[in-house]
Design a protein around this motif. Structure first.
Motif, PDB file in Angstrom:
ATOM      1  N   TYR A  93       0.841  -1.200   0.000  1.00 26.36           N
ATOM      2  CA  TYR A  93       0.000   0.000   0.000  1.00 26.36           C
ATOM      3  C   TYR A  93       0.873   1.245   0.000  1.00 26.36           C
ATOM      4  CZ  TYR A  93      -3.578   3.250   1.917  1.00 26.36           C
ATOM      5  OH  TYR A  93      -4.445   4.294   2.142  1.00 26.36           O
ATOM      6  N   TYR A  94       0.795   2.006  -1.091  1.00 28.70           N
ATOM      7  CA  TYR A  94       1.462   3.302  -1.206  1.00 28.70           C
ATOM      8  C   TYR A  94       0.382   4.333  -1.517  1.00 28.70           C
ATOM      9  CZ  TYR A  94       5.641   0.382  -1.713  1.00 28.70           C
ATOM     10  OH  TYR A  94       6.642  -0.535  -1.515  1.00 28.70           O
ATOM     11  N   PRO A  95      -0.090   5.074  -0.535  1.00 26.72           N
ATOM     12  CA  PRO A  95      -1.225   5.982  -0.761  1.00 26.72           C
ATOM     13  C   PRO A  95      -1.009   6.999  -1.875  1.00 26.72           C
ATOM     14  CG  PRO A  95      -0.875   5.663   1.583  1.00 26.72           C
ATOM     15  CD  PRO A  95       0.270   5.006   0.893  1.00 26.72           C
ATOM     16  N   GLU A  96       0.225   7.461  -2.090  1.00 25.17           N
ATOM     17  CA  GLU A  96       0.459   8.438  -3.156  1.00 25.17           C
ATOM     18  C   GLU A  96       0.143   7.860  -4.528  1.00 25.17           C
ATOM     19  OE1 GLU A  96       4.858   8.979  -4.213  1.00 25.17           O
ATOM     20  OE2 GLU A  96       4.980   8.017  -2.253  1.00 25.17           O
ATOM     21  N   ARG A  97       0.249   6.561  -4.677  1.00 28.87           N
ATOM     22  CA  ARG A  97      -0.083   5.882  -5.925  1.00 28.87           C
ATOM     23  C   ARG A  97      -1.484   5.297  -5.899  1.00 28.87           C
ATOM     24  NH1 ARG A  97       2.812   0.342  -6.519  1.00 28.87           N
ATOM     25  NH2 ARG A  97       1.196  -0.094  -4.943  1.00 28.87           N
ATOM     26  N   ASP A  98      -1.848   4.691  -4.782  1.00 32.46           N
ATOM     27  CA  ASP A  98      -3.069   3.901  -4.701  1.00 32.46           C
ATOM     28  C   ASP A  98      -4.285   4.685  -4.249  1.00 32.46           C
ATOM     29  OD1 ASP A  98      -1.602   1.534  -5.354  1.00 32.46           O
ATOM     30  OD2 ASP A  98      -0.910   1.433  -3.274  1.00 32.46           O
ATOM     31  N   GLY A  99      -4.089   5.920  -3.758  1.00 31.32           N
ATOM     32  CA  GLY A  99      -5.172   6.639  -3.121  1.00 31.32           C
ATOM     33  C   GLY A  99      -5.385   6.117  -1.707  1.00 31.32           C
ATOM     34  N   ARG A 100      -6.140   6.837  -0.914  1.00 32.72           N
ATOM     35  CA  ARG A 100      -6.403   6.391   0.450  1.00 32.72           C
ATOM     36  C   ARG A 100      -7.428   5.269   0.435  1.00 32.72           C
ATOM     37  NH1 ARG A 100      -2.295   8.515   3.297  1.00 32.72           N
ATOM     38  NH2 ARG A 100      -3.057   6.824   4.595  1.00 32.72           N
ATOM     39  N   ILE A 101      -7.182   4.231   1.216  1.00 31.40           N
ATOM     40  CA  ILE A 101      -8.084   3.092   1.348  1.00 31.40           C
ATOM     41  C   ILE A 101      -8.484   3.003   2.816  1.00 31.40           C
ATOM     42  CG2 ILE A 101      -8.356   0.599   1.070  1.00 31.40           C
ATOM     43  CD1 ILE A 101      -6.241   0.737  -1.155  1.00 31.40           C
ATOM     44  N   ALA A 102      -9.729   3.293   3.089  1.00 33.82           N
ATOM     45  CA  ALA A 102     -10.173   3.480   4.475  1.00 33.82           C
ATOM     46  C   ALA A 102      -9.923   2.255   5.336  1.00 33.82           C
ATOM     47  CB  ALA A 102     -11.653   3.851   4.498  1.00 33.82           C
ATOM     48  N   SER A 103     -10.190   1.072   4.833  1.00 40.73           N
ATOM     49  CA  SER A 103     -10.052  -0.131   5.654  1.00 40.73           C
ATOM     50  C   SER A 103      -8.604  -0.420   6.016  1.00 40.73           C
ATOM     51  CB  SER A 103     -10.665  -1.338   4.950  1.00 40.73           C
ATOM     52  OG  SER A 103      -9.985  -1.625   3.744  1.00 40.73           O
ATOM     53  N   LEU A 104      -7.666   0.103   5.205  1.00 35.34           N
ATOM     54  CA  LEU A 104      -6.252  -0.021   5.551  1.00 35.34           C
ATOM     55  C   LEU A 104      -5.838   1.075   6.520  1.00 35.34           C
ATOM     56  CD1 LEU A 104      -4.701  -0.869   2.053  1.00 35.34           C
ATOM     57  CD2 LEU A 104      -5.515  -2.442   3.826  1.00 35.34           C
ATOM     58  N   ASP A 105      -6.328   2.273   6.292  1.00 35.86           N
ATOM     59  CA  ASP A 105      -5.961   3.394   7.159  1.00 35.86           C
ATOM     60  C   ASP A 105      -6.446   3.208   8.592  1.00 35.86           C
ATOM     61  OD1 ASP A 105      -4.709   4.665   5.050  1.00 35.86           O
ATOM     62  OD2 ASP A 105      -6.445   5.903   4.541  1.00 35.86           O
ATOM     63  N   THR A 106      -7.550   2.486   8.755  1.00 32.79           N
ATOM     64  CA  THR A 106      -8.083   2.248  10.097  1.00 32.79           C
ATOM     65  C   THR A 106      -7.621   0.924  10.697  1.00 32.79           C
ATOM     66  OG1 THR A 106     -10.072   1.210   9.181  1.00 32.79           O
ATOM     67  CG2 THR A 106     -10.153   3.598   9.569  1.00 32.79           C
ATOM     68  N   ASP A 107      -6.750   0.214   9.995  1.00 34.68           N
ATOM     69  CA  ASP A 107      -6.259  -1.100  10.421  1.00 34.68           C
ATOM     70  C   ASP A 107      -7.362  -2.147  10.513  1.00 34.68           C
ATOM     71  OD1 ASP A 107      -3.676  -0.124  10.541  1.00 34.68           O
ATOM     72  OD2 ASP A 107      -3.740   0.264  12.696  1.00 34.68           O
ATOM     73  N   GLU A 108      -8.472  -1.874   9.829  1.00 31.86           N
ATOM     74  CA  GLU A 108      -9.541  -2.884   9.771  1.00 31.86           C
ATOM     75  C   GLU A 108      -9.091  -4.093   8.963  1.00 31.86           C
ATOM     76  OE1 GLU A 108     -13.820  -3.371   7.496  1.00 31.86           O
ATOM     77  OE2 GLU A 108     -13.119  -1.355   8.000  1.00 31.86           O
ATOM     78  N   SER A 109      -8.186  -3.877   8.023  1.00 33.06           N
ATOM     79  CA  SER A 109      -7.781  -4.922   7.101  1.00 33.06           C
ATOM     80  C   SER A 109      -6.301  -4.783   6.799  1.00 33.06           C
ATOM     81  CB  SER A 109      -8.591  -4.809   5.802  1.00 33.06           C
ATOM     82  OG  SER A 109      -8.225  -5.823   4.887  1.00 33.06           O
TER      83      SER A 109
END
Length: 249
Positions: A93-109
């Motif tokens: 996961y590289y947010p600058e390339r992939d965009g923000r992914i909520a489930s990763l940012d919250t450690d849900e997944s």
């Protein structure tokens, strides 16, 4: 035992794995997003054990399949063709390339749990995501070598993890089973076992970008044995998800 390795994604990691696999006597079917005809040079380099194909064909041909595409493209992986397959996932996961992914940012997944949900009928194992392509190339050693390095893996099924470990063994690495996909964050970007232990060290002063790249690709690091990988994985503390995209990626 794996005799054909499917590879979806022909970038630095995919191409390096293809070279290791053909050198180990495996057949390789490799795909990218631009079409088989764009892989003619790579296939010619790899020799008669390799052929280019579509992603669906690579999925169907492989006894095991490596997916090594940007995380933002994981939903395009051919789930139907990959059904029933063991899939080795290298995605980070590289947010600058992939965009923000909520489930990763919250450690849900974890990233691999996202991939597993998309590939619901496949068996996903996290592997090959924690080192640079030049380290993957430079550190491969035969089984039993005192200079052999280990790589962490994670998956939800012990037998599938063992299948992945067998592939790593054939490609030149020991495997350290770190647990389930939910634990795969322990070797994602920002953790102690990510990239740095496998890298040759600081780039010498005075090199331009091309020279620095040449130095990195030609200079192996010291081996990272299984005991050290276990220590580094155990030392991981879960922090902010995502990493900084390497300049050469």
């Amino acid at each position: 035992m794996t005799s054909t390795l499917g590879i979806i994604g022909a970038g630095m990691i995919g191409g390096t794995l293809a070279r290791l696999a053909t050198a180990a006597g495996l057949d390789v079917v490799i795909a990218n997003s631009r079409g088989p005809e764009t892989l003619a040079d790579l296939v010619a380099e790899l020799g008669p054990r390799a052929r280019a194909a579509t992603a669906e064909d690579a999925a169907l041909a492989g006894d095991l399949v490596v997916v090594t595409v940007p995380l933002n493209a994981y939903a395009a992986l051919p789930a139907k063709a990959l059904a029933g397959r063991t899939v080795l996932d290298t995605l980070n996961y590289y947010p600058e390339r992939d965009g923000r992914i909520a489930s990763l940012d919250t450690d849900e997944s974890t990233t691999s749990e996202l991939v597993q949900r998309h590939l619901a009928d496949s068996r996903v194992v996290k592997a090959f995501n924690n080192l640079a392509f030049f380290s993957l190339a430079n550190l491969a050693r035969p089984s039993g070598s005192p200079e052999r390095s280990a790589l962490p893996i994670a998956g939800d099924d012990a037998d599938t993890n063992a299948e992945a470990a067998d592939l790593l063994d054939r490609l030149g690495f020991d495997a350290v089973d770190t647990g389930t996909l939910a634990e795969s964050w322990r070797f994602e970007p920002g953790t102690p076992v990510y990239v740095q232990p496998y890298s040759p060290g600081p780039i010498p002063d005075g090199l331009d970008r091309e020279q620095a790249f040449g130095w990195l690709t030609a200079t192996p690091a010291a081996p990272v044995p299984a005991a050290r990988v276990k220590e580094l994985v155990a030392a991981a503390v879960r922090g902010k998800a995502g990493g900084v995209l390497p300049p050469a990626a």
